[in-house]
Enzyme design. Structure first.
Site, mmCIF file in Angstrom:
data_model
loop_
_atom_site.group_PDB
_atom_site.id
_atom_site.type_symbol
_atom_site.label_atom_id
_atom_site.label_comp_id
_atom_site.label_asym_id
_atom_site.label_seq_id
_atom_site.Cartn_x
_atom_site.Cartn_y
_atom_site.Cartn_z
ATOM 1 N N GLN A 128 0.945 -1.333 0.047
ATOM 2 C CA GLN A 128 0.150 -0.038 0.145
ATOM 3 C C GLN A 128 1.029 1.292 -0.199
ATOM 4 O OE1 GLN A 128 -1.988 1.305 3.677
ATOM 5 N NE2 GLN A 128 -3.780 1.246 2.578
ATOM 6 N N GLY A 129 0.942 2.149 -1.051
ATOM 7 C CA GLY A 129 1.420 3.328 -1.175
ATOM 8 C C GLY A 129 0.596 4.372 -0.867
ATOM 9 N N SER A 131 0.731 6.490 2.563
ATOM 10 C CA SER A 131 1.372 7.825 3.418
ATOM 11 C C SER A 131 2.733 8.198 2.907
ATOM 12 C CB SER A 131 1.808 7.135 4.658
ATOM 13 O OG SER A 131 0.715 6.645 5.125
ATOM 14 N N SER A 163 4.303 -1.241 3.931
ATOM 15 C CA SER A 163 4.580 -2.645 4.494
ATOM 16 C C SER A 163 4.713 -3.468 3.366
ATOM 17 C CB SER A 163 3.372 -3.038 5.296
ATOM 18 O OG SER A 163 3.080 -2.103 6.483
ATOM 19 N N GLU A 246 -10.065 -1.742 5.262
ATOM 20 C CA GLU A 246 -8.859 -1.702 5.887
ATOM 21 C C GLU A 246 -9.112 -1.585 7.424
ATOM 22 O OE1 GLU A 246 -5.890 1.310 4.984
ATOM 23 O OE2 GLU A 246 -4.217 0.174 6.370
HETATM 24 C C1 LIG Z 1 2.764 -0.732 11.433
HETATM 25 C C2 LIG Z 1 2.608 0.151 10.465
HETATM 26 C C3 LIG Z 1 2.084 -0.144 9.229
HETATM 27 C C4 LIG Z 1 1.750 0.841 8.104
HETATM 28 N N1 LIG Z 1 1.723 0.420 6.987
HETATM 29 C C5 LIG Z 1 1.563 1.159 5.871
HETATM 30 C C6 LIG Z 1 1.558 1.038 4.507
HETATM 31 O O1 LIG Z 1 1.685 -0.375 4.264
HETATM 32 N N2 LIG Z 1 1.102 1.840 3.581
HETATM 33 C C7 LIG Z 1 1.017 3.105 3.887
HETATM 34 O O2 LIG Z 1 0.696 4.095 3.081
HETATM 35 N N3 LIG Z 1 1.066 3.628 5.343
HETATM 36 C C8 LIG Z 1 1.380 2.514 6.030
HETATM 37 N N4 LIG Z 1 1.447 3.119 7.470
HETATM 38 C C9 LIG Z 1 1.364 4.683 7.979
HETATM 39 C C10 LIG Z 1 0.074 5.037 8.897
HETATM 40 O O3 LIG Z 1 -1.011 5.024 7.867
HETATM 41 C C11 LIG Z 1 0.362 6.497 9.178
HETATM 42 O O4 LIG Z 1 1.520 6.344 10.331
HETATM 43 C C12 LIG Z 1 -0.764 7.013 10.051
HETATM 44 O O5 LIG Z 1 -1.525 7.410 9.237
HETATM 45 C C13 LIG Z 1 -0.282 8.123 10.773
HETATM 46 O O6 LIG Z 1 0.331 9.361 10.079
HETATM 47 P P1 LIG Z 1 1.601 9.846 10.614
HETATM 48 O O7 LIG Z 1 2.829 8.700 10.824
HETATM 49 O O8 LIG Z 1 2.086 10.652 9.390
HETATM 50 O O9 LIG Z 1 1.393 10.380 11.717
HETATM 51 P P2 LIG Z 1 0.971 12.142 11.806
HETATM 52 O O10 LIG Z 1 -0.142 12.308 10.698
HETATM 53 O O11 LIG Z 1 2.099 13.129 11.431
HETATM 54 O O12 LIG Z 1 0.410 12.408 13.215
HETATM 55 C C14 LIG Z 1 1.152 12.638 14.299
HETATM 56 C C15 LIG Z 1 0.196 12.654 15.427
HETATM 57 O O13 LIG Z 1 -0.564 13.881 15.392
HETATM 58 C C16 LIG Z 1 -2.205 13.272 15.511
HETATM 59 N N5 LIG Z 1 -2.787 13.916 14.539
HETATM 60 C C17 LIG Z 1 -2.724 14.401 13.178
HETATM 61 N N6 LIG Z 1 -3.876 15.025 12.804
HETATM 62 C C18 LIG Z 1 -4.635 15.094 13.692
HETATM 63 C C19 LIG Z 1 -6.032 15.578 13.657
HETATM 64 N N7 LIG Z 1 -6.603 16.135 12.813
HETATM 65 N N8 LIG Z 1 -6.788 15.401 14.877
HETATM 66 C C20 LIG Z 1 -6.066 15.136 16.060
HETATM 67 N N9 LIG Z 1 -5.055 14.442 16.252
HETATM 68 C C21 LIG Z 1 -3.921 14.578 14.986
HETATM 69 C C22 LIG Z 1 -1.944 11.967 15.200
HETATM 70 O O14 LIG Z 1 -3.134 10.981 15.605
HETATM 71 C C23 LIG Z 1 -0.605 11.351 15.647
HETATM 72 O O15 LIG Z 1 -0.771 11.125 17.097
HETATM 73 C C24 LIG Z 1 1.799 2.172 8.741
HETATM 74 C C25 LIG Z 1 1.919 2.606 9.982
HETATM 75 C C26 LIG Z 1 2.361 1.549 10.717
HETATM 76 C C27 LIG Z 1 2.558 2.060 12.152
#
Ligand SMILES: Cc1cc2nc3c(=O)[nH]c(=O)nc-3n(C[C@H](O)[C@H](O)[C@H](O)COP(=O)(O)OP(=O)(O)OC[C@H]3O[C@@H](n4cnc5c(N)ncnc54)[C@H](O)[C@@H]3O)c2cc1C
Length: 384
Positions: A128-129, A131, A163, A246
């Site tokens: 999944q691409g 993020s 992932s 998902e």
């Molecule tokens: C094990 C694992 C597997 C993953 N696999 C994939 C994958 O295969 N493909 C893929 O595309 N992505 C994948 N992800 C990414 C995942 O979807 C993102 O990590 C997630 O959506 C959060 O985005 P971020 O890490 O950029 O955090 P951020 O968006 O930067 O968030 C940081 C913090 O701010 C809070 N926050 C942000 N915006 C708001 C809001 N509007 N209101 C309240 N709080 C807020 C969040 O809750 C978090 O605590 C994976 C993540 C993990 C941990």
């Protein structure tokens, strides 16, 4: 939905049990957690066995290559395979649990015929691409750019936390096709072949030491327009379908696994003397009630999805929110029961405890699920 098995369901369960008892002892040894090519081969081998026995894509629609089974049969399948200790979807969780179902719901007949059978036969793995470094919770801020050039899109940008990218054949990729449009309106959903020139995959190590996800860099990667699911610039709507699978149904098999761990935990506590602690017993009892409730919610979500055309609704966010926290509590409790052994990475549950930390982030953080529940279920005003 009637919660007791009908005679047909009893027969389905009995046949499945019999098949599992016959085939599970023939499985090869499980590869080590870091052996990704080995894990891919093992998981696809199991998928092929399911396919040959008529259990692949059990609940997928028949015209998508599935068996068209009822929601109850699907849940019986999850219960029985977990109880028997059968492998779960593994390396191809994206293909089986959300890219495949998205293509089944949104793809053309040609796209379904191209992509779904190899997923079900255990031949092709998807990643999944979605993020990007500056587009996680605010996914619609994604910047990976796709420009049309004849019958191709030329894609440049980068993805993160992808992932299983290293062992994937295809990627469900979100790109920006109209940078001038409001951010939710200029996105397109593409199927990207991972062997296309211009793709660099750089693995990222987790705190548990394994490289289960990666950064993916795209440098003028040519993707055929025929790989577009949905219309150009209509990718946000298709993304909502992917995310509802998902969050709504992708974790359901794990609830059964958590209930099994809970039982094992109670047995371990009885053996090692921790059972005498009333606070621990209360915690185990509460978790037991919690997972039973989550299983009922799963049954409700799955049957509701089938009733409304196969795509899970916003109730998936309620499930995902509560399940991810319950899973963390469960694995924190394993540490209480194990005592100092909880620091030994070779002990059962210890790596699972570390990985449980990611559940409140992956597939949308808990804060984002709460926003969705507040706005779309409770009808509260949008936060600023
Ligand atoms: C094990 C694992 C597997 C993953 N696999 C994939 C994958 O295969 N493909 C893929 O595309 N992505 C994948 N992800 C990414 C995942 O979807 C993102 O990590 C997630 O959506 C959060 O985005 P971020 O890490 O950029 O955090 P951020 O968006 O930067 O968030 C940081 C913090 O701010 C809070 N926050 C942000 N915006 C708001 C809001 N509007 N209101 C309240 N709080 C807020 C969040 O809750 C978090 O605590 C994976 C993540 C993990 C941990």
């Amino acid at each position: 939905m009637d919660l007791a098995d009908t005679p047909e369901e009893r027969e389905f369960r009995a046949r499945l049990r019999e098949w599992l008892a016959k085939v599970l002892p023939t499985l090869p040894r499980k590869p080590s957690p870091d052996d990704w090519p080995g894990r891919r081969a093992y998981d696809l081998g199991w998928q092929r066995m399911l396919y040959d026995a008529g259990y692949a894509g059990l609940h997928w629609p028949v015209d998508a290559g599935g068996q068209g089974a009822t929601p109850t049969q699907h849940l019986i399948f999850l219960e029985e395979t977990e109880k028997a200790g059968a492998p779960y979807v593994g390396a191809n969780f994206v293909g089986l649990l959300h890219a495949g179902p998205t293509i089944a719901a949104e793809g053309t007949a040609e796209q379904r015929a191209r992509w779904l059978p190899p997923i079900l036969r255990g031949e092709e793995v998807w990643c999944q691409g979605f993020s990007e470094p500056d587009a996680g919770s605010d996914l619609a801020a994604l910047r990976t750019r796709a420009c049309r050039d004849g019958d191709h899109y030329v894609v440049s940008g980068s993805k993160i936390w992808t992932s299983h990218a290293e062992v994937a054949d295809w990627c469900e990729l979100l790109v920006r096709t109209d940078p001038e449009a409001p951010k939710h309106r200029g996105i397109t959903w593409l199927a990207l072949p991972m062997d296309t020139p211009g793709i660099t995959v750089r693995p990222l190590k987790t705190l548990a030491g394994s490289a289960e996800f990666a950064e993916v860099f795209l440098d003028e990667v040519r993707v055929p327009v025929s790989g577009r699911v949905g219309d150009e610039n209509d990718g946000w709507r298709v993304t909502m379908v992917t995310l509802s699978f998902e969050r709504g149904t992708a974790f359901v098999g794990e609830v059964v696994a958590c209930r099994r761990v809970l039982g094992e935990l109670a047995r371990t506590a009885r053996k090692n003397g921790r059972w005498d602690d009333p606070a621990l017993r209360r915690r185990l009892g509460r978790l037991n009630a919690e997972f039973r409730a989550l299983w009922r919610l799963t049954q409700w979500n799955v049957s509701e999805a089938e009733r409304t055309g196969g795509v899970p609704g916003v109730g998936g966010s309620v499930f995902k929110l509560r399940y991810s926290h319950a899973r963390q509590e469960l694995y924190d409790t394993t540490a209480e029961v194990l005592g100092p052994d909880a620091l030994d990475l070779d002990r059962p549950w210890v790596l699972d405890r570390l990985s449980s930390l990611s559940y409140t982030i992956a597939a949308g953080t808990s804060q984002i699920q709460r926003n969705i529940v507040a706005e779309r279920i409770l009808g509260l005003p949008k936060g600023r």
